[in-house]
Design a protein around this motif. Structure first.
Motif, PDB file in Angstrom:
ATOM      1  N   MET A 111       0.440   8.109  -9.566  1.00 34.05           N
ATOM      2  CA  MET A 111      -0.445   8.574  -8.517  1.00 34.05           C
ATOM      3  C   MET A 111       0.064   9.851  -7.859  1.00 34.05           C
ATOM      4  O   MET A 111      -0.731  10.709  -7.466  1.00 34.05           O
ATOM      5  N   SER A 112       1.376   9.986  -7.738  1.00 32.06           N
ATOM      6  CA  SER A 112       1.912  11.210  -7.136  1.00 32.06           C
ATOM      7  C   SER A 112       1.531  12.430  -7.968  1.00 32.06           C
ATOM      8  O   SER A 112       1.194  13.488  -7.422  1.00 32.06           O
ATOM      9  N   ALA A 113       1.544  12.281  -9.293  1.00 30.27           N
ATOM     10  CA  ALA A 113       1.156  13.388 -10.172  1.00 30.27           C
ATOM     11  C   ALA A 113      -0.327  13.695 -10.028  1.00 30.27           C
ATOM     12  O   ALA A 113      -0.737  14.863 -10.044  1.00 30.27           O
TER      13      ALA A 113
ATOM     14  N   SER B  56       0.834  -1.196   0.000  1.00 24.38           N
ATOM     15  CA  SER B  56       0.000   0.000   0.000  1.00 24.38           C
ATOM     16  C   SER B  56       0.876   1.256   0.000  1.00 24.38           C
ATOM     17  O   SER B  56       1.920   1.304   0.652  1.00 24.38           O
ATOM     18  N   HIS B  57       0.432   2.266  -0.728  1.00 22.79           N
ATOM     19  CA  HIS B  57       1.112   3.561  -0.760  1.00 22.79           C
ATOM     20  C   HIS B  57       0.134   4.609  -0.244  1.00 22.79           C
ATOM     21  O   HIS B  57      -1.043   4.612  -0.600  1.00 22.79           O
ATOM     22  N   TYR B  58       0.636   5.511   0.597  1.00 21.36           N
ATOM     23  CA  TYR B  58      -0.208   6.515   1.227  1.00 21.36           C
ATOM     24  C   TYR B  58       0.143   7.901   0.686  1.00 21.36           C
ATOM     25  O   TYR B  58       1.325   8.230   0.499  1.00 21.36           O
ATOM     26  N   TYR B  59      -0.886   8.712   0.446  1.00 20.87           N
ATOM     27  CA  TYR B  59      -0.703  10.032  -0.161  1.00 20.87           C
ATOM     28  C   TYR B  59      -1.411  11.096   0.674  1.00 20.87           C
ATOM     29  O   TYR B  59      -2.421  10.837   1.324  1.00 20.87           O
ATOM     30  N   THR B  60      -0.870  12.315   0.633  1.00 18.62           N
ATOM     31  CA  THR B  60      -1.449  13.427   1.368  1.00 18.62           C
ATOM     32  C   THR B  60      -1.577  14.645   0.463  1.00 18.62           C
ATOM     33  O   THR B  60      -0.799  14.803  -0.487  1.00 18.62           O
ATOM     34  N   LEU B  61      -2.549  15.495   0.761  1.00 19.27           N
ATOM     35  CA  LEU B  61      -2.720  16.745   0.014  1.00 19.27           C
ATOM     36  C   LEU B  61      -1.891  17.879   0.598  1.00 19.27           C
ATOM     37  O   LEU B  61      -1.803  18.950   0.000  1.00 19.27           O
ATOM     38  N   LEU B  62      -1.273  17.651   1.744  1.00 18.98           N
ATOM     39  CA  LEU B  62      -0.388  18.657   2.321  1.00 18.98           C
ATOM     40  C   LEU B  62       0.962  18.625   1.607  1.00 18.98           C
ATOM     41  O   LEU B  62       1.473  17.548   1.307  1.00 18.98           O
ATOM     42  N   PRO B  63       1.561  19.783   1.335  1.00 21.20           N
ATOM     43  CA  PRO B  63       2.874  19.783   0.687  1.00 21.20           C
ATOM     44  C   PRO B  63       3.929  19.234   1.622  1.00 21.20           C
ATOM     45  O   PRO B  63       3.906  19.483   2.828  1.00 21.20           O
ATOM     46  N   SER B  64       4.863  18.452   1.067  1.00 23.73           N
ATOM     47  CA  SER B  64       5.932  17.881   1.890  1.00 23.73           C
ATOM     48  C   SER B  64       6.889  18.958   2.372  1.00 23.73           C
ATOM     49  O   SER B  64       7.439  18.879   3.469  1.00 23.73           O
ATOM     50  N   VAL B  65       7.092  19.986   1.532  1.00 24.56           N
ATOM     51  CA  VAL B  65       7.931  21.126   1.900  1.00 24.56           C
ATOM     52  C   VAL B  65       7.072  22.368   1.765  1.00 24.56           C
ATOM     53  O   VAL B  65       6.493  22.605   0.699  1.00 24.56           O
ATOM     54  N   PRO B  66       6.929  23.183   2.824  1.00 24.34           N
ATOM     55  CA  PRO B  66       6.103  24.393   2.728  1.00 24.34           C
ATOM     56  C   PRO B  66       6.526  25.261   1.556  1.00 24.34           C
ATOM     57  O   PRO B  66       7.699  25.605   1.395  1.00 24.34           O
ATOM     58  N   ALA B  67       5.544  25.581   0.700  1.00 24.19           N
ATOM     59  CA  ALA B  67       5.831  26.396  -0.486  1.00 24.19           C
ATOM     60  C   ALA B  67       5.908  27.863  -0.127  1.00 24.19           C
ATOM     61  O   ALA B  67       5.237  28.348   0.784  1.00 24.19           O
TER      62      ALA B  67
ATOM     63  N   TRP C  63      -5.356   7.328   1.012  1.00 22.48           N
ATOM     64  CA  TRP C  63      -5.133   8.630   1.625  1.00 22.48           C
ATOM     65  C   TRP C  63      -4.505   8.435   3.000  1.00 22.48           C
ATOM     66  O   TRP C  63      -4.853   7.498   3.733  1.00 22.48           O
ATOM     67  N   ALA C  64      -3.607   9.329   3.368  1.00 25.26           N
ATOM     68  CA  ALA C  64      -2.930   9.225   4.660  1.00 25.26           C
ATOM     69  C   ALA C  64      -3.904   9.419   5.816  1.00 25.26           C
ATOM     70  O   ALA C  64      -3.673   8.920   6.922  1.00 25.26           O
TER      71      ALA C  64
ATOM     72  N   ASP D  91     -15.569   9.155  -0.279  1.00 25.71           N
ATOM     73  CA  ASP D  91     -15.341   9.232   1.158  1.00 25.71           C
ATOM     74  C   ASP D  91     -14.938   7.859   1.686  1.00 25.71           C
ATOM     75  O   ASP D  91     -15.698   7.175   2.357  1.00 25.71           O
ATOM     76  N   ARG D  92     -13.721   7.459   1.340  1.00 26.84           N
ATOM     77  CA  ARG D  92     -13.192   6.151   1.718  1.00 26.84           C
ATOM     78  C   ARG D  92     -11.674   6.224   1.756  1.00 26.84           C
ATOM     79  O   ARG D  92     -11.080   7.168   1.231  1.00 26.84           O
ATOM     80  N   PRO D  93     -11.006   5.256   2.376  1.00 17.90           N
ATOM     81  CA  PRO D  93      -9.532   5.310   2.470  1.00 17.90           C
ATOM     82  C   PRO D  93      -8.845   5.265   1.106  1.00 17.90           C
ATOM     83  O   PRO D  93      -7.803   5.886   0.902  1.00 17.90           O
ATOM     84  N   GLN D  94      -9.429   4.522   0.155  1.00 19.08           N
ATOM     85  CA  GLN D  94      -8.786   4.367  -1.151  1.00 19.08           C
ATOM     86  C   GLN D  94      -8.970   5.614  -2.015  1.00 19.08           C
ATOM     87  O   GLN D  94     -10.001   6.293  -1.952  1.00 19.08           O
TER      88      GLN D  94
END
Length: 213
Positions: free
Chosen positions: A173-175, A25-36, A86-87, A64-67
Protein backbone atom coordinates in the motif's frame (compact mmCIF):
# COMPACT_ATOMS: atom_id res chain seq x y z
CA UNK A 1 -30.27 -21.61 33.14
CA UNK A 2 -26.87 -23.28 33.36
CA UNK A 3 -27.00 -23.98 29.62
CA UNK A 4 -27.76 -20.34 28.87
CA UNK A 5 -24.71 -19.21 30.86
CA UNK A 6 -22.46 -21.59 28.93
CA UNK A 7 -23.90 -20.34 25.63
CA UNK A 8 -23.32 -16.72 26.67
CA UNK A 9 -19.71 -17.52 27.58
CA UNK A 10 -19.11 -19.08 24.18
CA UNK A 11 -20.60 -16.01 22.46
CA UNK A 12 -18.36 -13.63 24.43
CA UNK A 13 -15.31 -15.77 23.73
CA UNK A 14 -16.16 -15.77 20.04
CA UNK A 15 -16.49 -11.98 19.95
CA UNK A 16 -13.17 -11.53 21.75
CA UNK A 17 -11.46 -13.89 19.31
CA UNK A 18 -12.92 -12.01 16.35
CA UNK A 19 -11.74 -8.68 17.76
CA UNK A 20 -8.27 -10.06 18.42
CA UNK A 21 -7.97 -11.38 14.86
CA UNK A 22 -9.09 -8.09 13.24
CA UNK A 23 -6.32 -6.50 11.22
CA UNK A 24 -5.02 -3.22 12.64
CA UNK A 25 -5.83 -0.13 10.59
CA UNK A 26 -3.04 1.64 8.71
CA UNK A 27 -3.31 5.31 7.75
CA UNK A 28 -1.73 6.88 4.66
CA UNK A 29 -1.19 10.44 3.45
CA UNK A 30 -0.37 12.02 0.09
CA UNK A 31 1.89 14.58 1.77
CA UNK A 32 5.60 13.68 1.71
CA UNK A 33 6.99 12.68 5.10
CA UNK A 34 10.18 14.62 4.35
CA UNK A 35 9.93 17.78 2.20
CA UNK A 36 11.47 16.98 -1.18
CA UNK A 37 14.04 19.23 -2.80
CA UNK A 38 12.18 20.28 -5.91
CA UNK A 39 13.39 22.26 -8.88
CA UNK A 40 11.05 25.15 -9.74
CA UNK A 41 9.01 24.60 -12.90
CA UNK A 42 10.66 27.68 -14.42
CA UNK A 43 14.06 28.93 -13.31
CA UNK A 44 13.75 32.63 -12.59
CA UNK A 45 15.80 35.00 -10.42
CA UNK A 46 12.58 36.85 -9.52
CA UNK A 47 10.05 35.68 -6.97
CA UNK A 48 6.52 35.64 -8.42
CA UNK A 49 4.47 38.72 -7.57
CA UNK A 50 1.28 36.76 -6.91
CA UNK A 51 -0.14 34.28 -4.41
CA UNK A 52 -2.22 31.17 -5.01
CA UNK A 53 -5.45 29.99 -3.42
CA UNK A 54 -6.02 26.24 -3.77
CA UNK A 55 -9.76 25.60 -3.55
CA UNK A 56 -11.59 22.58 -2.16
CA UNK A 57 -10.90 19.55 -4.36
CA UNK A 58 -13.76 17.50 -5.81
CA UNK A 59 -13.35 13.71 -6.05
CA UNK A 60 -15.56 10.92 -7.46
CA UNK A 61 -18.14 9.51 -5.04
CA UNK A 62 -16.81 5.95 -5.29
CA UNK A 63 -13.47 6.97 -3.72
CA UNK A 64 -14.84 9.68 -1.43
CA UNK A 65 -14.59 7.56 1.71
CA UNK A 66 -12.08 6.89 4.53
CA UNK A 67 -10.94 3.59 3.00
CA UNK A 68 -8.48 3.37 0.13
CA UNK A 69 -10.43 1.90 -2.80
CA UNK A 70 -8.64 -0.48 -5.16
CA UNK A 71 -9.85 -1.54 -8.61
CA UNK A 72 -9.98 -5.14 -9.79
CA UNK A 73 -8.23 -5.08 -13.21
CA UNK A 74 -10.15 -8.20 -14.29
CA UNK A 75 -13.59 -6.65 -13.78
CA UNK A 76 -15.44 -3.43 -13.02
CA UNK A 77 -15.42 -4.17 -9.29
CA UNK A 78 -13.91 -1.73 -6.78
CA UNK A 79 -12.99 -2.81 -3.24
CA UNK A 80 -12.66 -0.50 -0.21
CA UNK A 81 -9.92 -1.73 2.12
CA UNK A 82 -11.08 -1.45 5.72
CA UNK A 83 -7.55 -1.79 7.12
CA UNK A 84 -6.00 0.83 4.77
CA UNK A 85 -7.37 4.31 5.41
CA UNK A 86 -6.60 7.88 4.37
CA UNK A 87 -5.25 10.04 7.19
CA UNK A 88 -7.88 12.67 6.28
CA UNK A 89 -10.66 12.83 3.66
CA UNK A 90 -9.24 12.12 0.22
CA UNK A 91 -10.28 15.53 -1.09
CA UNK A 92 -8.32 17.17 1.75
CA UNK A 93 -5.31 14.91 1.14
CA UNK A 94 -5.20 15.88 -2.55
CA UNK A 95 -5.72 19.58 -1.79
CA UNK A 96 -3.00 19.68 0.86
CA UNK A 97 -0.52 17.81 -1.35
CA UNK A 98 -1.27 20.06 -4.34
CA UNK A 99 -0.89 23.18 -2.21
CA UNK A 100 2.42 21.96 -0.78
CA UNK A 101 3.82 20.99 -4.18
CA UNK A 102 2.79 24.20 -5.97
CA UNK A 103 4.12 26.39 -3.16
CA UNK A 104 7.49 24.65 -3.31
CA UNK A 105 7.74 24.69 -7.09
CA UNK A 106 6.79 28.35 -7.44
CA UNK A 107 8.00 29.83 -4.18
CA UNK A 108 4.60 31.38 -3.49
CA UNK A 109 2.18 31.49 -0.58
CA UNK A 110 -1.09 29.57 -0.65
CA UNK A 111 -3.72 31.80 0.96
CA UNK A 112 -6.19 28.94 1.31
CA UNK A 113 -9.92 28.90 0.61
CA UNK A 114 -11.92 32.08 1.06
CA UNK A 115 -8.95 34.37 1.67
CA UNK A 116 -8.39 37.11 -0.92
CA UNK A 117 -6.65 40.40 -0.14
CA UNK A 118 -8.43 43.46 -1.53
CA UNK A 119 -5.85 44.28 -4.18
CA UNK A 120 -3.16 41.58 -4.16
CA UNK A 121 -2.91 39.45 -7.34
CA UNK A 122 -4.03 35.88 -6.74
CA UNK A 123 -4.54 32.75 -8.84
CA UNK A 124 -7.40 30.57 -7.65
CA UNK A 125 -6.60 26.92 -8.36
CA UNK A 126 -9.60 24.58 -8.58
CA UNK A 127 -9.18 20.84 -9.16
CA UNK A 128 -11.88 18.31 -10.02
CA UNK A 129 -10.80 14.66 -10.13
CA UNK A 130 -12.67 12.58 -12.70
CA UNK A 131 -10.85 9.30 -11.98
CA UNK A 132 -8.73 8.21 -9.03
CA UNK A 133 -7.76 4.66 -9.89
CA UNK A 134 -5.70 2.32 -7.73
CA UNK A 135 -4.50 -0.92 -9.31
CA UNK A 136 -2.63 -2.80 -6.60
CA UNK A 137 0.98 -3.64 -7.58
CA UNK A 138 0.36 -2.14 -11.04
CA UNK A 139 -0.36 1.57 -11.30
CA UNK A 140 -1.89 4.69 -9.80
CA UNK A 141 -3.89 6.98 -12.09
CA UNK A 142 -5.38 10.44 -11.63
CA UNK A 143 -7.52 12.01 -14.35
CA UNK A 144 -8.37 15.59 -13.42
CA UNK A 145 -9.57 18.95 -14.69
CA UNK A 146 -8.16 22.16 -13.24
CA UNK A 147 -9.29 25.76 -13.47
CA UNK A 148 -6.94 28.72 -12.96
CA UNK A 149 -8.86 31.92 -12.23
CA UNK A 150 -7.05 35.29 -11.97
CA UNK A 151 -8.03 37.72 -9.20
CA UNK A 152 -6.89 41.38 -9.35
CA UNK A 153 -4.86 40.62 -12.49
CA UNK A 154 -6.03 42.80 -15.40
CA UNK A 155 -5.41 41.17 -18.78
CA UNK A 156 -5.15 37.64 -17.37
CA UNK A 157 -7.69 35.04 -18.49
CA UNK A 158 -9.22 31.99 -16.85
CA UNK A 159 -7.71 28.72 -18.05
CA UNK A 160 -9.33 25.28 -17.89
CA UNK A 161 -7.36 22.12 -18.71
CA UNK A 162 -7.63 18.38 -18.30
CA UNK A 163 -4.93 15.73 -18.15
CA UNK A 164 -4.34 12.15 -17.02
CA UNK A 165 -1.26 11.21 -15.01
CA UNK A 166 -0.08 7.66 -14.33
CA UNK A 167 2.66 6.08 -12.25
CA UNK A 168 3.75 2.44 -12.09
CA UNK A 169 3.83 1.01 -8.57
CA UNK A 170 5.35 -1.96 -6.78
CA UNK A 171 3.85 -4.19 -4.12
CA UNK A 172 2.34 -2.83 -0.94
CA UNK A 173 0.00 0.00 0.00
CA UNK A 174 2.86 2.41 0.68
CA UNK A 175 4.02 1.94 -2.92
CA UNK A 176 0.49 2.52 -4.22
CA UNK A 177 0.10 5.75 -2.23
CA UNK A 178 3.55 6.88 -3.38
CA UNK A 179 2.37 6.26 -6.95
CA UNK A 180 -0.61 8.57 -6.43
CA UNK A 181 1.74 11.16 -4.93
CA UNK A 182 3.91 10.91 -8.05
CA UNK A 183 0.91 11.17 -10.39
CA UNK A 184 -0.38 14.23 -8.55
CA UNK A 185 3.10 15.74 -8.76
CA UNK A 186 3.01 15.41 -12.54
CA UNK A 187 -0.29 17.30 -12.68
CA UNK A 188 1.09 19.91 -10.29
CA UNK A 189 4.08 20.42 -12.59
CA UNK A 190 1.72 21.23 -15.48
CA UNK A 191 -0.24 23.70 -13.36
CA UNK A 192 2.96 25.35 -12.18
CA UNK A 193 4.15 25.87 -15.74
CA UNK A 194 0.85 27.51 -16.65
CA UNK A 195 1.01 29.83 -13.66
CA UNK A 196 4.45 30.90 -14.89
CA UNK A 197 3.07 31.59 -18.35
CA UNK A 198 4.92 28.68 -19.92
CA UNK A 199 3.75 26.17 -22.55
CA UNK A 200 2.68 22.77 -21.25
CA UNK A 201 5.36 20.11 -21.64
CA UNK A 202 3.97 16.82 -20.33
CA UNK A 203 6.45 14.32 -18.99
CA UNK A 204 6.36 10.57 -19.28
CA UNK A 205 3.12 9.13 -17.96
CA UNK A 206 1.00 12.21 -18.70
CA UNK A 207 -1.70 12.55 -21.37
CA UNK A 208 -3.02 16.03 -22.08
CA UNK A 209 -6.73 16.10 -22.93
CA UNK A 210 -7.05 19.75 -23.91
CA UNK A 211 -7.36 23.32 -22.61
CA UNK A 212 -9.74 26.23 -23.04
CA UNK A 213 -8.82 29.88 -22.53
Amino acid sequence: MHGLKITALFLIAGLLTACASTKPSHYYTLLPSVPAQQTPAVNSPLRPDYAISVQAVQVPEQVDRPQIVVTDPQSTQVVPLNDSLWASPLSDEIGAALSDDLSRRLGVLDLGVGVAPESAPVWRVSLRVQRFESLYSQRALIDATWRLSPVHQPGKKTVICRAEARADVGQGMSALVAGHRAALGKLSALIARQLQGQALEPENGVTLKGCTF
